[in-house]
Design a protein around this motif. Structure first.
Motif, short mmCIF file in Angstrom:
data_model
loop_
_atom_site.label_atom_id
_atom_site.label_comp_id
_atom_site.label_asym_id
_atom_site.label_seq_id
_atom_site.Cartn_x
_atom_site.Cartn_y
_atom_site.Cartn_z
N LEU A 31 0.83 -1.21 0.00
CA LEU A 31 0.00 0.00 0.00
C LEU A 31 0.86 1.27 0.00
O LEU A 31 0.34 2.37 0.06
N GLY A 32 2.19 1.09 -0.03
CA GLY A 32 3.09 2.23 -0.01
C GLY A 32 3.35 2.77 1.38
O GLY A 32 3.82 3.89 1.54
N LEU A 33 3.04 1.98 2.40
CA LEU A 33 3.23 2.40 3.79
C LEU A 33 4.49 1.77 4.37
O LEU A 33 4.83 0.64 4.03
N ARG A 35 6.95 1.03 8.01
CA ARG A 35 6.82 0.71 9.43
C ARG A 35 6.61 2.00 10.23
O ARG A 35 7.27 2.99 9.98
N GLY A 36 5.69 1.99 11.14
CA GLY A 36 5.41 3.15 11.98
C GLY A 36 4.29 4.04 11.46
O GLY A 36 3.70 4.80 12.22
N GLN A 37 3.99 3.95 10.17
CA GLN A 37 2.95 4.81 9.61
C GLN A 37 1.53 4.32 9.94
O GLN A 37 0.69 5.16 10.28
N PRO A 38 1.23 3.02 9.84
CA PRO A 38 -0.14 2.60 10.15
C PRO A 38 -0.63 2.99 11.54
O PRO A 38 -1.75 3.49 11.67
N PRO A 39 0.18 2.86 12.61
CA PRO A 39 -0.33 3.29 13.91
C PRO A 39 -0.71 4.77 13.95
O PRO A 39 -1.70 5.14 14.58
N ILE A 40 0.06 5.61 13.27
CA ILE A 40 -0.26 7.04 13.22
C ILE A 40 -1.56 7.25 12.47
O ILE A 40 -2.42 8.05 12.88
N LEU A 41 -1.74 6.52 11.37
CA LEU A 41 -3.00 6.61 10.63
C LEU A 41 -4.18 6.22 11.51
O LEU A 41 -5.22 6.89 11.51
N PHE A 42 -4.04 5.13 12.28
CA PHE A 42 -5.13 4.69 13.15
C PHE A 42 -5.51 5.78 14.15
O PHE A 42 -6.69 6.02 14.39
N VAL A 43 -4.51 6.44 14.72
CA VAL A 43 -4.77 7.51 15.68
C VAL A 43 -5.55 8.64 15.01
O VAL A 43 -6.54 9.15 15.56
N LEU A 44 -5.13 9.03 13.81
CA LEU A 44 -5.77 10.15 13.12
C LEU A 44 -7.12 9.76 12.52
O LEU A 44 -8.00 10.61 12.39
N TRP A 45 -7.30 8.52 12.13
CA TRP A 45 -8.63 8.09 11.66
C TRP A 45 -9.64 8.16 12.80
O TRP A 45 -10.79 8.47 12.60
N LYS A 46 -9.16 7.88 14.01
CA LYS A 46 -10.03 7.95 15.18
C LYS A 46 -10.34 9.40 15.54
O LYS A 46 -11.48 9.73 15.86
N GLU A 47 -9.31 10.25 15.50
CA GLU A 47 -9.51 11.67 15.81
C GLU A 47 -8.44 12.49 15.08
O GLU A 47 -7.27 12.50 15.47
N ASP A 48 -8.86 13.15 14.05
CA ASP A 48 -7.97 13.97 13.23
C ASP A 48 -7.63 15.27 13.96
O ASP A 48 -8.36 15.72 14.84
N LYS A 62 7.97 8.72 22.31
CA LYS A 62 8.40 10.11 22.49
C LYS A 62 8.07 10.88 21.21
O LYS A 62 8.16 10.32 20.11
N PRO A 63 7.67 12.15 21.33
CA PRO A 63 7.36 12.93 20.13
C PRO A 63 8.50 12.92 19.11
O PRO A 63 8.27 12.83 17.91
N SER A 64 9.74 12.96 19.59
CA SER A 64 10.88 12.96 18.67
C SER A 64 10.97 11.64 17.88
O SER A 64 11.49 11.63 16.76
N THR A 65 10.43 10.57 18.45
CA THR A 65 10.48 9.26 17.78
C THR A 65 9.64 9.25 16.51
O THR A 65 9.98 8.58 15.54
N ILE A 66 8.55 10.01 16.50
CA ILE A 66 7.66 9.97 15.32
C ILE A 66 7.90 11.12 14.35
O ILE A 66 7.25 11.19 13.31
N THR A 67 8.85 11.99 14.66
CA THR A 67 9.12 13.15 13.80
C THR A 67 9.43 12.75 12.37
O THR A 67 8.84 13.27 11.42
N VAL A 68 10.36 11.83 12.19
CA VAL A 68 10.77 11.41 10.84
C VAL A 68 9.60 10.74 10.11
O VAL A 68 9.38 10.98 8.92
N THR A 69 8.85 9.93 10.83
CA THR A 69 7.70 9.25 10.22
C THR A 69 6.66 10.26 9.75
O THR A 69 6.12 10.14 8.65
N LEU A 70 6.37 11.26 10.57
CA LEU A 70 5.41 12.30 10.18
C LEU A 70 5.90 13.06 8.95
O LEU A 70 5.12 13.33 8.02
N LYS A 71 7.19 13.39 8.91
CA LYS A 71 7.75 14.08 7.74
C LYS A 71 7.61 13.24 6.49
O LYS A 71 7.24 13.74 5.42
N ARG A 72 7.88 11.96 6.61
CA ARG A 72 7.77 11.05 5.47
C ARG A 72 6.32 10.95 4.99
O ARG A 72 6.05 10.93 3.80
N MET A 73 5.40 10.88 5.94
CA MET A 73 3.98 10.79 5.61
C MET A 73 3.50 12.09 4.96
O MET A 73 2.68 12.06 4.04
#
Length: 148
Positions: A31-33, A35-48, A62-73
């Motif tokens: 699906l072009g996703l 590692r780490g992206q699906p959990p973030i999607l689940f959080v935002l699908w529940k509450e954007d 930690k917020p710093s842990t997801i920084t790179v993943t958010l940038k990539r997304m």
């Protein structure tokens, strides 16, 4: 490693976890996703519109842990960051239409994964296995002093 070790419950659990990661990685990669992206999607699908800290807190990271993943997304067009209209110091994360449209495909991939895992299991066996998993999880939480 002796054959006895390979058949141990601990080894089997580790092998299942490794195979779980490999299978979900392959399904999500289709699906072009990453590692780490699906959990973030689940959080935002529940509450954007959550902040990076709120997303991290919900995922117990930690917020710093997801920084790179958010940038990539964001680069992939799955989400965008916008200033909070009431407080411009706060940045909120919102799904784009592309991010929203992935939900059905991700759910389909998870259904495939679950079918792959539990093929040949009766309902009773699934219920019992779930109970065992909950007990293992709770035992490990207690062993870690209540922390995950």
């Amino acid at each position: 490693m002796e054959n006895k070790d390979v058949d141990s419950l601990g080894f089997l659990l580790a092998e299942i976890i490794r195979l779980h990661h490999a299978r979900t990685f392959n399904l999500f990669a289709q699906l072009g996703l990453y590692r780490g992206q699906p959990p973030i999607l689940f959080v935002l699908w529940k509450e954007d519109g959550k902040t990076q800290k709120e997303i991290a807190d919900e995922l117990r990271l930690k917020p710093s842990t997801i920084t790179v993943t958010l940038k990539r997304m964001e680069k992939a067009g799955l989400l965008e960051r916008r200033s909070d209209p009431q407080d411009l110091r706060i940045t909120r994360v919102y799904l784009t239409e592309k991010g929203y449209n992935l939900q059905k495909e991700v759910e389909k991939a998870l259904k495939t994964f679950e079918d792959d895992c539990f093929k040949g299991f009766t309902l009773e066996e699934k219920v019992l296995l779930r109970r065992f998993f909950i007990q293992i999880r709770d035992n490990l939480i207690r062993a870690n002093g209540g922390e995950c």
